[in-house]
Design an enzyme around this catalytic site. Structure first.
Site, PDB file in Angstrom:
ATOM      1  N   ASN A   1       0.951  -1.259  -0.038  1.00 34.26           N
ATOM      2  CA  ASN A   1       0.017   0.134   0.140  1.00 34.26           C
ATOM      3  C   ASN A   1       0.916   1.199  -0.006  1.00 34.26           C
ATOM      4  O   ASN A   1       1.965   1.375   0.355  1.00 34.26           O
ATOM      5  CB  ASN A   1      -0.819   0.123   1.074  1.00 34.26           C
ATOM      6  CG  ASN A   1      -1.958   0.941   1.045  1.00 34.26           C
ATOM      7  OD1 ASN A   1      -2.809   1.031   0.160  1.00 34.26           O
ATOM      8  ND2 ASN A   1      -1.652   2.322   2.035  1.00 34.26           N
TER       9      ASN A   1
ATOM     10  N   ASP B   1      -4.010  22.249   9.801  1.00 37.10           N
ATOM     11  CA  ASP B   1      -4.501  21.289   8.822  1.00 37.10           C
ATOM     12  C   ASP B   1      -5.250  22.018   7.744  1.00 37.10           C
ATOM     13  O   ASP B   1      -5.505  23.127   7.631  1.00 37.10           O
ATOM     14  CB  ASP B   1      -5.095  20.263   9.534  1.00 37.10           C
ATOM     15  CG  ASP B   1      -4.767  18.997   9.145  1.00 37.10           C
ATOM     16  OD1 ASP B   1      -4.713  18.640   7.704  1.00 37.10           O
ATOM     17  OD2 ASP B   1      -4.723  17.973   9.986  1.00 37.10           O
TER      18      ASP B   1
ATOM     19  N   GLU C   1      -1.370   1.164  -5.594  1.00 36.94           N
ATOM     20  CA  GLU C   1      -1.274   2.505  -5.915  1.00 36.94           C
ATOM     21  C   GLU C   1      -0.142   2.756  -7.116  1.00 36.94           C
ATOM     22  O   GLU C   1      -0.203   3.177  -8.011  1.00 36.94           O
ATOM     23  CB  GLU C   1      -0.748   3.319  -4.918  1.00 36.94           C
ATOM     24  CG  GLU C   1      -2.185   4.012  -3.987  1.00 36.94           C
ATOM     25  CD  GLU C   1      -2.604   2.848  -2.996  1.00 36.94           C
ATOM     26  OE1 GLU C   1      -1.764   1.669  -2.769  1.00 36.94           O
ATOM     27  OE2 GLU C   1      -3.504   3.175  -2.250  1.00 36.94           O
TER      28      GLU C   1
ATOM     29  N   TRP D   1      -1.279   8.043  10.049  1.00 37.87           N
ATOM     30  CA  TRP D   1      -2.314   7.506   9.472  1.00 37.87           C
ATOM     31  C   TRP D   1      -3.361   7.273   9.995  1.00 37.87           C
ATOM     32  O   TRP D   1      -3.310   6.951  11.269  1.00 37.87           O
ATOM     33  CB  TRP D   1      -2.091   6.183   8.918  1.00 37.87           C
ATOM     34  CG  TRP D   1      -1.188   4.987   9.631  1.00 37.87           C
ATOM     35  CD1 TRP D   1      -1.711   4.599  10.955  1.00 37.87           C
ATOM     36  CD2 TRP D   1      -0.085   4.415   9.469  1.00 37.87           C
ATOM     37  NE1 TRP D   1      -0.738   3.807  11.564  1.00 37.87           N
ATOM     38  CE2 TRP D   1       0.104   3.503  10.802  1.00 37.87           C
ATOM     39  CE3 TRP D   1       0.791   4.117   8.405  1.00 37.87           C
ATOM     40  CZ2 TRP D   1       1.466   2.580  10.742  1.00 37.87           C
ATOM     41  CZ3 TRP D   1       2.044   3.283   8.438  1.00 37.87           C
ATOM     42  CH2 TRP D   1       2.123   2.593   9.678  1.00 37.87           C
TER      43      TRP D   1
HETATM   44  C1  LIG Z   1      -1.183  16.794   1.455  1.00 42.98           C
HETATM   45  C2  LIG Z   1      -1.871  15.650   2.054  1.00 42.98           C
HETATM   46  C3  LIG Z   1      -1.739  15.157   3.182  1.00 42.98           C
HETATM   47  C4  LIG Z   1      -2.242  14.165   3.789  1.00 42.98           C
HETATM   48  N1  LIG Z   1      -2.184  13.773   5.089  1.00 42.98           N
HETATM   49  C5  LIG Z   1      -2.760  12.732   5.554  1.00 42.98           C
HETATM   50  C6  LIG Z   1      -2.563  12.285   6.802  1.00 42.98           C
HETATM   51  O1  LIG Z   1      -1.542  12.910   7.650  1.00 42.98           O
HETATM   52  N2  LIG Z   1      -3.213  11.264   7.224  1.00 42.98           N
HETATM   53  C7  LIG Z   1      -3.957  10.420   6.541  1.00 42.98           C
HETATM   54  O2  LIG Z   1      -4.771   9.696   7.013  1.00 42.98           O
HETATM   55  N3  LIG Z   1      -4.355  10.777   5.468  1.00 42.98           N
HETATM   56  C8  LIG Z   1      -3.731  12.081   4.729  1.00 42.98           C
HETATM   57  N4  LIG Z   1      -3.935  12.358   3.421  1.00 42.98           N
HETATM   58  C9  LIG Z   1      -5.050  11.743   2.767  1.00 42.98           C
HETATM   59  C10 LIG Z   1      -4.390  10.526   2.176  1.00 42.98           C
HETATM   60  O3  LIG Z   1      -3.421  10.521   1.570  1.00 42.98           O
HETATM   61  C11 LIG Z   1      -5.585   9.764   1.126  1.00 42.98           C
HETATM   62  O4  LIG Z   1      -6.779   9.441   1.840  1.00 42.98           O
HETATM   63  C12 LIG Z   1      -5.185   8.568   0.583  1.00 42.98           C
HETATM   64  O5  LIG Z   1      -6.317   8.012   0.036  1.00 42.98           O
HETATM   65  C13 LIG Z   1      -4.719   7.451   1.632  1.00 42.98           C
HETATM   66  O6  LIG Z   1      -4.468   6.166   1.194  1.00 42.98           O
HETATM   67  P1  LIG Z   1      -4.999   4.635   1.386  1.00 42.98           P
HETATM   68  O7  LIG Z   1      -6.127   4.934   0.855  1.00 42.98           O
HETATM   69  O8  LIG Z   1      -4.029   3.913   0.845  1.00 42.98           O
HETATM   70  O9  LIG Z   1      -4.707   4.783   2.949  1.00 42.98           O
HETATM   71  C14 LIG Z   1      -3.307  13.607   2.983  1.00 42.98           C
HETATM   72  C15 LIG Z   1      -3.731  13.963   1.648  1.00 42.98           C
HETATM   73  C16 LIG Z   1      -2.943  15.093   1.204  1.00 42.98           C
HETATM   74  C17 LIG Z   1      -2.837  15.574  -0.251  1.00 42.98           C
HETATM   75 MN   LIG Z   2      -4.451   2.167  -0.465  1.00 37.23          MN
END
Ligand SMILES: Cc1cc2nc3c(=O)[nH]c(=O)nc-3n(C[C@H](O)[C@H](O)[C@H](O)COP(=O)(O)O)c2cc1C
Ligand SMILES: [Mn+2]
Length: 489
Positions: free
Chosen positions: A169, A282, A233, A187
């Site tokens: 992931n 944030d 991804e 996360w």
């Molecule tokens: C600049 C930026 C910062 C982010 N920071 C976080 C974070 O700190 N924690 C989090 O859970 N998601 C964060 N996200 C959102 C996740 O990257 C997004 O939900 C992504 O789909 C997560 O991947 P996953 O589905 O594989 O968990 C952020 C997104 C952006 C664009």
């Molecule tokens: Mn994912």
């Protein structure tokens, strides 16, 4: 030709006149954030800070901070082009005769090329630092806002393997830098990285984690993309760039990393270990309060000889993440429509910070259809977080906020047309009664039907006839009426 790495993208932006190099010394403490904030809000260029106090590593920011650059990053000329690329996958018509089958072959070989490719040596491992040589303090990590708890790595690709399936992931989860070799790992509960971590915790096992900072733009984007758990991804990035992402095994752990990355952190997260993380300014426009999160121990750093540190800042919208969000909306809409076929259009206004407001228009076919649509959205992936959904009939112009406001407000009898539900909400929603749990609202702004108990007559919308409009268009120049702007022009 897709961008193979960050520097190729930077060069392309520079050739477009869409990147400015800043040679004056600036501080990574608040100064870069203030400059980047002004740049994004004024539709400025991407920025490359070449002289950052306290570090020899340049800082790249706002690379995705306009629709133009976002499309460039994804190698698209328009969002329509993406829909055209997806069409053969989403609506495959089986080739009829031999000739059609032969014609389909190149498409199939093209698809085979988008899988990740494993390579043995990689630019991201030109320099390898382990043990005492690991020092995150040498990176120009930004402190973004005055009340931030410290510097935060804001655009890291956090790469992990599922303990049961070994599937990889990638997620962008911010990381607060605590000291030379420890960071937070933010996360959120609902995200795939957290789900995998729970698996390791159940087994009491240490979790290997690699973090890539700076890569080709499609790969960076894939870390943000809300793919269903188990969908790769890296494969998605390969599809976006029409060329598989070269991966290399990390030096000290069993996790693959993008071979062309700028910087890679290798290390682990221990089961059960938590540390205070935040506050952090944030993307809600408010500080997320401090809370306990897992801890990332960095045991090795691999990098290019001369890496660029890629970052972003979040804050009051519009910010760079708003443009990433728009790309998510446009790239995923054709897929969402496959699951919720009544959708005509979908729009997430940037002021709604992704999860607070979604406007959708539908082809209403049966009583209660608008409500069915809301529940389908709340039941699909990360759209479950949507705090407010407004459902319109198919003729609404969702990207025109004045039109949407007018249409929604005229169409509702609030007590009848607003539906409240309880369920999971975004972890960053500080207004919810409990962390991650609260209420959501659906507004049925469609025309109400007799079958829905609406016994009165619904009036027609006022629209001038086409022939009168054409006649007036023709006489307009003679009328001598100068318009000072506004909706009539
Ligand atoms: C600049 C930026 C910062 C982010 N920071 C976080 C974070 O700190 N924690 C989090 O859970 N998601 C964060 N996200 C959102 C996740 O990257 C997004 O939900 C992504 O789909 C997560 O991947 P996953 O589905 O594989 O968990 C952020 C997104 C952006 C664009
Ligand atoms: Mn994912």
């Amino acid at each position: 030709m897709p961008f193979r790495n960050l520097s190729e993208f930077l060069r392309a932006l520079e050739a477009d006149g869409d990147l400015v190099r800043i040679t004056r010394e600036v501080s990574p403490r608040l100064e870069i954030a203030e400059i980047a904030d002004r740049a994004v809000k004024g539709d400025g260029p991407a920025l490359l800070f070449e002289n950052v106090s306290g570090s020899v590593v340049p800082v790249a920011i706002n690379l995705f901070a306009s629709r133009r650059r976002m499309l460039r990053a994804l190698d698209l000329s328009s969002w329509e082009e993406w829909e055209e690329r997806l069409a053969p996958l989403l609506d495959p018509t089986p080739p009829a005769g031999l000739l059609d089958k032969l014609k389909a072959l190149p498409k199939i070989t093209e698809l085979a090329q988008v899988f990740p490719k494993t390579v043995r040596s990689a630019p991201c491992q030109e320099v390898v630092e382990t043990g005492d040589a690991v020092d995150l303090g040498r990176l120009p990590v930004l402190t973004c806002w005055p009340q931030d708890a410290g510097p935060f790595i804001t655009l890291p690709l956090v790469i992990t393997r599922d303990p049961a399936t070994a599937k990889v992931n990638v997620g962008v989860y911010r990381m607060q830098v605590y000291d030379r070799n420890t960071t937070g790992m933010h996360w959120q509960k609902h995200k795939d990285g957290a789900g995998q971590a729970r698996g390791y915790e159940r087994e009491g096992r240490r979790m290997e984690v690699a973090v890539a900072i700076g890569a080709d733009p499609a790969t960076v984007f894939s870390g943000v993309a809300p793919l269903p758990p188990g969908i790769s991804e890296f494969l998605f990035a390969g599809f976006v760039r029409s060329e598989g992402v070269p991966l290399v095994e990390a030096k000290t752990i069993g996790v693959p990393v993008p071979a062309e990355a700028e910087i890679v952190l290798e290390g682990y997260v221990d089961p059960g270990e938590r540390r205070r993380e935040g506050p952090f300014g944030d993307h809600t426009g408010f500080y997320s309060l401090d809370d306990d999160f897992p801890v990332f121990h960095v045991t090795a750093v691999t990098r290019r000889r001369n890496p660029v540190y890629l970052t972003t800042i979040v804050g009051k919208p519009p910010m760079e993440d708003g443009f990433l969000g728009e790309a998510v909306e446009r790239l995923f809409f054709p897929l969402v429509r496959k699951m919720i076929p009544e959708l005509v259009d979908m729009h997430l206004p940037v002021e709604g910070i992704f999860h607070n407001l979604m406007l959708v228009s539908i082809d209403k076919r049966y009583p209660g259809h608008a409500r069915k649509t809301m529940h389908a959205i709340w039941g699909t992936g990360q759209m479950m977080f949507t705090k407010t959904i407004v459902v319109f009939d198919r003729d609404a112009d969702l990207r025109n906020s004045a039109d949407s406001l007018w249409r929604a407000l005229t169409a509702i009898d609030p007590e009848r047309d607003i539906e409240f539900v309880h369920g999971p909400v975004d972890e960053l929603d500080f207004a919810a009664r409990l962390p991650c749990y609260g209420s959501k609202m659906g507004i049925d702004a469609t025309r109400k039907w007799k079958e829905e108990g609406f016994a009165r007559r619904w009036p027609d919308e006022i629209v001038m006839t086409d022939d009168v409009r054409r006649r007036v268009d023709a006489m307009w120049p003679e009328l001598g009426i100068r318009l000072r702007g506004g909706a009539a022009s």
